[in-house]
Structures are given as structure tokens and as C-alpha cells.
Design a protein around this motif. Structure first.
Motif, PDB file in Angstrom:
ATOM      1  N   SER A  75       0.945  -1.137   0.406  1.00  0.00           N
ATOM      2  CA  SER A  75      -0.048  -0.033  -0.196  1.00  0.00           C
ATOM      3  C   SER A  75       0.407   1.652   0.288  1.00  0.00           C
ATOM      4  O   SER A  75       2.057   1.551   0.639  1.00  0.00           O
ATOM      5  CB  SER A  75      -0.706   0.062   1.256  1.00  0.00           C
ATOM      6  OG  SER A  75      -0.138   0.079   2.307  1.00  0.00           O
ATOM      7  N   THR A 113      -3.242   4.857  -2.637  1.00  0.00           N
ATOM      8  CA  THR A 113      -3.977   5.961  -1.874  1.00  0.00           C
ATOM      9  C   THR A 113      -3.115   7.265  -1.969  1.00  0.00           C
ATOM     10  O   THR A 113      -1.972   7.908  -1.799  1.00  0.00           O
ATOM     11  CB  THR A 113      -4.148   5.317  -0.588  1.00  0.00           C
ATOM     12  OG1 THR A 113      -4.433   4.581  -0.385  1.00  0.00           O
ATOM     13  CG2 THR A 113      -4.886   7.126   0.798  1.00  0.00           C
ATOM     14  N   GLN A 122      -0.853  -1.822  -4.153  1.00  0.00           N
ATOM     15  CA  GLN A 122      -3.112  -0.069  -3.611  1.00  0.00           C
ATOM     16  C   GLN A 122      -2.553   1.606  -3.635  1.00  0.00           C
ATOM     17  O   GLN A 122      -2.488   1.636  -2.397  1.00  0.00           O
ATOM     18  CB  GLN A 122      -3.589  -0.782  -2.457  1.00  0.00           C
ATOM     19  CG  GLN A 122      -4.338   0.458  -2.212  1.00  0.00           C
ATOM     20  CD  GLN A 122      -5.517   0.422  -3.031  1.00  0.00           C
ATOM     21  OE1 GLN A 122      -6.477  -0.448  -3.618  1.00  0.00           O
ATOM     22  NE2 GLN A 122      -6.183   1.280  -3.517  1.00  0.00           N
ATOM     23  N   ALA A 171      -7.220   4.582  -7.988  1.00  0.00           N
ATOM     24  CA  ALA A 171      -6.855   4.655  -6.600  1.00  0.00           C
ATOM     25  C   ALA A 171      -7.463   5.392  -5.361  1.00  0.00           C
ATOM     26  O   ALA A 171      -9.285   6.119  -5.996  1.00  0.00           O
ATOM     27  CB  ALA A 171      -5.357   6.048  -6.754  1.00  0.00           C
ATOM     28  N   GLN A 172      -7.774   5.064  -3.618  1.00  0.00           N
ATOM     29  CA  GLN A 172      -8.392   5.122  -2.389  1.00  0.00           C
ATOM     30  C   GLN A 172      -8.205   7.067  -2.281  1.00  0.00           C
ATOM     31  O   GLN A 172      -7.012   7.116  -2.569  1.00  0.00           O
ATOM     32  CB  GLN A 172      -8.398   4.548  -1.290  1.00  0.00           C
ATOM     33  CG  GLN A 172      -8.222   3.250  -2.020  1.00  0.00           C
ATOM     34  CD  GLN A 172      -8.725   2.864  -0.471  1.00  0.00           C
ATOM     35  OE1 GLN A 172      -7.733   2.415   1.042  1.00  0.00           O
ATOM     36  NE2 GLN A 172      -9.345   0.960  -0.374  1.00  0.00           N
TER      37      GLN A 172
END
Length: 529
Positions: A28, A133, A131, A157-158
């Protein structure tokens, strides 16, 4: 860890050129700009406030494998921030990337988008098993917009944000570009293409007679510039149609129907330039017996075309820069500035970049004007356009002469056409038109023959074309003449080499760049780097 290029993370230096192994799964990453608040928090200027990035890390249950931080601030300052962040958030230096970014402006969407996209691609993203962010809070509003766009398109992406009131929270924009926006956009694009193709060339630019690709490219660029309402700088030799382009840009813009004011800066006396452009109050100077609006206020709401802007004196350049920066005009003798809404289209036949190097034209003003930039090609570089323009102008001349006493329909003989087509046209389109007018008047019969065409051509001896034949009269200065030639070639070499002195020295036949530096110092030529 050894970083490509010899940078060692243990030495507390940072780089963003590391490509991580593809077999790393379940990673992440937090990606964010380092903002001014982040810097000030690390420098103890905000008390207990940690700043947006640290607030998303300190005391939070989620830990990231990597912090990928972008900065357009001073690199040493951002390096100190990263050291502080590692200690506060408990991250190892090997987990933090610091990426210095060169931006045209922190509010220039295109520059931010290009820089961030290139950076993330260089880091090997997007990639399976990672992942992303994006942290929205640090940075300018333009940077936030780019994060949102990228999260929904090229780099899924978050999104998170932090605030003093709400702390850390996730952000969700429930839209999908593919389904919500693209169908409508494509439909609008198809409708626009249909409208444009119905009439062939856009009607606003129909007066620009051409067939060449070079002119077509400039028209396409001008049409895109027209709708953006930004300042425009049109460069080109005398007679290439700079005012014609300015009028077309005005007609294709949202200001169509408003005032279009054309001013020849070269025809204004240096003493009155500021008064002519920006106005004056009664009594501001000797001879100012009444108030004068000035051309900026006359063009308010519309477009002001400043032809030969390179001839403006220094004080008028300063005032013009201020108007472009603030949108306000200060008339001479006035105590209060006046708001104006004017689009400036400037033009010149001069080499403004060379004038910037020599200090004749302000560099900051040059960059303000050259937001939209056009380079109009000379007629000698417009393939097939000379023949097209000859036929167009001759038809126009014949139409204008109809109804006049003893008017004759004029035609060109094959030999006359050959002479005109082989001419270099240093005066470009304007010279071509007036040559045809003279030939039509001077030819005694309905046919313009070769002799008529030759007689209509004006041969002007230009000093730079005959530098060896200048008269040896009182005041002649051989050293100044040679310096003038040397200065021209040095400036051109610097421009052609992109201001790389070693390359410029090679172009000039100098043994090394130090020799070029000595010449530049003697000639008063400054580098722009």
C-alpha cells in the motif's frame, strides 16, 4: 539500499527513480504533495498541529509500505521534512521517496498533470499488488483536481483527506468518467465536427487565404487559443498577416461582437506611449488639457491588438506587465486604478527572445504575453500559397476596378506569373498585393506581361544584405560594425543551442565555451539560463 544513480538512502538523501520488484504483493502506497502547512508543522511553526500528511499517519491504525511524496518546494527543506516525518510517524528512510518536481506553476493544471503522470509511470505504476492512496489535503486546489482525475482514470486509487475538525476521513466521488462523461463528450465532439465541416474552414479565419500545411497548423492553433481567453503573442515577419490572425482570434472568441482596438506601438512616440495605452488625467503633464481614456479602456470587454509590441519603451513595458498581472489600469495622474477586462493580442516582427537576452525587452512581460503563441511563416515558406494568393488578389483588384473609367479586366501572362512565383517576397503577402496593384495600373493593356511584372517589383537594398558596401563617411565605426555582426551570431547560436554554451561555442567555431563566455561579456550578451 543502493538506489540507481549512486544515491544511498542511509545517507539521508532522497530520490524517486527507484523501480520496485514486481514480485512484491499486497503493498500500500500513500502518494501526496508536500504542502506549506506540512513544512511549517515540521519546523515547529504550528504548535501541536502535525500538518496533513503526518496527521494521516501518526496514531492511525493503517500503516503504508511506502510514502511517495512530491514537492515543488526547495529540496533541502523537503528533505528536512521527510527526516522529521520518519521520526514522528515511525517510518524507515527506505520507505520514503522524495520526488522534487519542476512545475511551470502550482496552479497550472496541464503542468501538474504532465509532471505527476510522468512521475508515477517512472515509479512503475499502476502495478498489480500495489494499492494506491492519494492524499487530497496538501497542495493547491489544482493539485487536488488532478489527484481526483487520476484516481478515476490512469491510476486507480483511494482518496483521503485530513482536517482539524474531522481528522482523517476517506473521500468518495461516485462518478465514472467512462459512463458519466465520455458519451456526452463524444456526442458534443461529433456535433462540433459536423458544424465545422459543413462550412469547411471556420468562418472567422476564412480571410486567411492559404493552401499550405504551415498556415493550416497556425490556424488550428489559433482556433484553440481563441476560446481560452489568454494573452496571445503572434510572431512573424512584416506582411505575414499578424493583424488578420488577431482579428480572427477575436471573432472566434467569447468577445466577438465587442470592441477590437488595433494599436501600432511602433507609431506611438516614446514620450506618449503610456498615455496612449493607459490614459491620463487632465494636468498629468504639460499638454494634458483634458482627460484621455487610453486604448485599454476603449477596448474594455473586447480585444486590444498591440502590433509591434517590441517597440514599446521600458516604462510602458512595466505598465503593460502590471495590467496583465492585476487586470487594472492606472492612468497617468490618477490616484486610483480602474478595473479592465481586456484580452491582449500582441504581435511583432522582432526576435523578442533575442531582445530579452540583450535586455531590450522585459523577460517577465515576454512570458506574460506568450501564453498563446503563434509563429506565422513567411510567404517563401508557404508551399503553393503564392499562386493561390496571386489569383485571389488579382480577382479582388479587378472587382474593385469595375465601374471605374477605362477599367480593364487584367490577366497575368505565363511569363509574368513565372517572375512573380520566383520572387522571394521579403515583404511577404503585403508586398505581393501591392506589387499586383502596381502591375495592374502600369500595364497598358488587359494582359500583365513579364516586363510589367518586373517593373512593379521594388528592389530594396537592406543594410544587413550589403554589410561590405557601407559608405566610409564621418562617424563610421568599424569596431562597432564588427561587434554588431558578432553580437547577432552569438545570440542566434545561443538560441539555436537552447542556451547550452558548449553547443553554441561549437556552432560558432570556438575552441571551448570559455571563449564564448569571453565574447559574450565583451559584447554585452547575457545568457537566459
Amino acid at each position: 539500499m543502493q538506489v540507481p544513480g549512486g544515491v544511498h538512502r542511509g545517507a539521508k538523501q532522497y530520490a524517486c527513480s527507484v523501480l520496485y520488484h514486481a514480485d512484491m504483493s499486497g503493498e500500500s502506497w500513500l502518494v501526496a504533495w508536500i504542502g506549506n502547512t506540512d513544512h511549517e508543522a515540521s519546523e515547529g511553526k504550528l504548535g501541536q498541529d502535525l500538518g496533513p500528511i503526518a496527521k494521516a499517519l501518526v496514531g492511525q491504525p493503517r500503516r503504508y509500505h511506502r510514502l511517495h511524496l512530491l514537492t515543488n518546494y526547495d529540496t533541502p527543506r523537503s528533505q528536512r521534512y521527510c527526516t522529521w516525518l520518519e521520526k514522528r510517524a515511525g517510518y524507515a528512510s527506505s520507505q520514503v521517496d522524495l520526488c522534487p518536481m519542476a512545475l511551470d506553476s502550482p496552479i497550472n493544471y496541464a503542468s501538474i498533470y504532465a509532471a505527476v503522470t510522468a512521475n508515477l509511470k517512472k515509479a512503475g505504476l499502476p502495478r498489480d499488488g500495489v494499492q494506491l492512496t492519494f492524499h487530497l489535503s496538501p497542495g493547491t486546489p489544482a493539485m487536488v483536481v488532478i489527484w481526483i482525475i487520476l484516481s478515476k482514470t490512469r491510476f486507480p486509487a483511494q482518496l483521503i483527506q485530513t482536517s482539524r475538525e474531522q481528522g482523517l476521513e476517506s473521500v468518495d466521488f461516485s462518478f465514472d468518467l467512462a459512463s458519466d462523461f465520455l458519451p456526452e463528450f463524444l456526442q458534443r465532439t461529433e456535433d462540433r465536427i459536423a458544424r465545422l465541416t459543413q462550412g469547411g474552414v471556420a468562418p472567422e479565419f476564412s480571410k486567411i487565404i492559404h493552401r499550405s500545411t504551415a498556415v493550416r497548423q497556425q490556424i488550428d492553433m489559433a482556433r484553440r487559443i481563441a476560446v481560452l481567453d489568454v494573452p496571445v503573442l503572434v510572431l512573424g515577419e512584416t506582411g505575414t498577416g499578424k493583424e488578420l490572425f488577431a482579428e480572427a482570434i477575436h471573432a472566434a472568441s467569447r468577445r466577438a461582437g465587442k470592441e477590437f482596438v488595433a494599436v501600432n506601438c511602433g507609431a506611438i512616440s516614446r514620450e506618449l506611449a503610456s498615455s496612449e495605452l493607459f490614459g491620463h488625467r487632465r494636468g498629468a503633464f504639460t499638454g494634458a488639457v483634458t482627460d484621455r481614456k487610453g486604448h485599454f479602456l476603449e477596448a474594455n470587454g473586447g480585444t486590444l491588438f498591440l502590433d509591434e509590441v517590441g517597440d514599446l519603451p521600458p516604462d510602458a513595458q512595466v505598465r503593460l506587465l502590471r495590467v496583465l498581472q492585476t487586470g487594472e489600469v492606472m492612468p497617468l495622474g490618477a490616484s486610483k486604478a480602474i478595473k479592465v477586462d481586456v484580452r491582449v493580442v500582441a504581435a511583432t516582427h522582432r526576435d523578442l527572445a533575442a531582445d530579452v537576452v540583450t535586455g531590450r525587452f522585459r523577460e517577465d512581460l515576454f512570458h506574460r504575453l506568450a501564453v498563446g503563441m503563434l509563429h506565422l511563416p513567411p510567404l517563401r515558406e508557404r508551399e503553393h500559397d503564392t499562386a493561390l494568393l496571386i489569383d485571389h488578389f488579382l480577382a479582388q483588384i479587378n472587382a474593385d476596378a469595375r465601374g471605374c473609367p477605362e477599367a480593364q479586366e487584367k490577366k497575368l501572362s505565363a511569363n509574368a506569373r513565372k517572375i512573380l512565383l520566383s520572387h522571394a517576397w521579403p515583404g511577404n503577402v503585403r508586398e505581393l498585393y501591392h506589387t499586383l496593384v502596381r502591375a495592374s495600373i502600369w500595364s497598358p493593356g488587359p494582359t500583365i506581361d513579364a516586363e510589367d511584372a518586373r517593373a512593379a517589383l521594388l528592389h530594396i537594398q537592406r543594410p544587413e544584405e550589403n554589410i561590405l558596401g557601407r559608405p566610409l563617411t564621418q562617424g563610421f565605426d568599424l569596431k562597432e560594425l564588427l561587434d554588431e555582426v558578432a553580437r547577432d551570431y552569438v545570440v542566434r547560436a545561443l538560441q539555436q543551442s537552447g542556451d547550452k554554451k558548449s553547443a553554441a561555442a561549437e556552432l560558432l567555431g570556438f575552441p571551448n565555451y570559455q571563449t564564448l563566455g569571453n565574447w559574450m561579456k565583451r559584447l554585452g550578451v547575457e545568457s537566459t539560463d
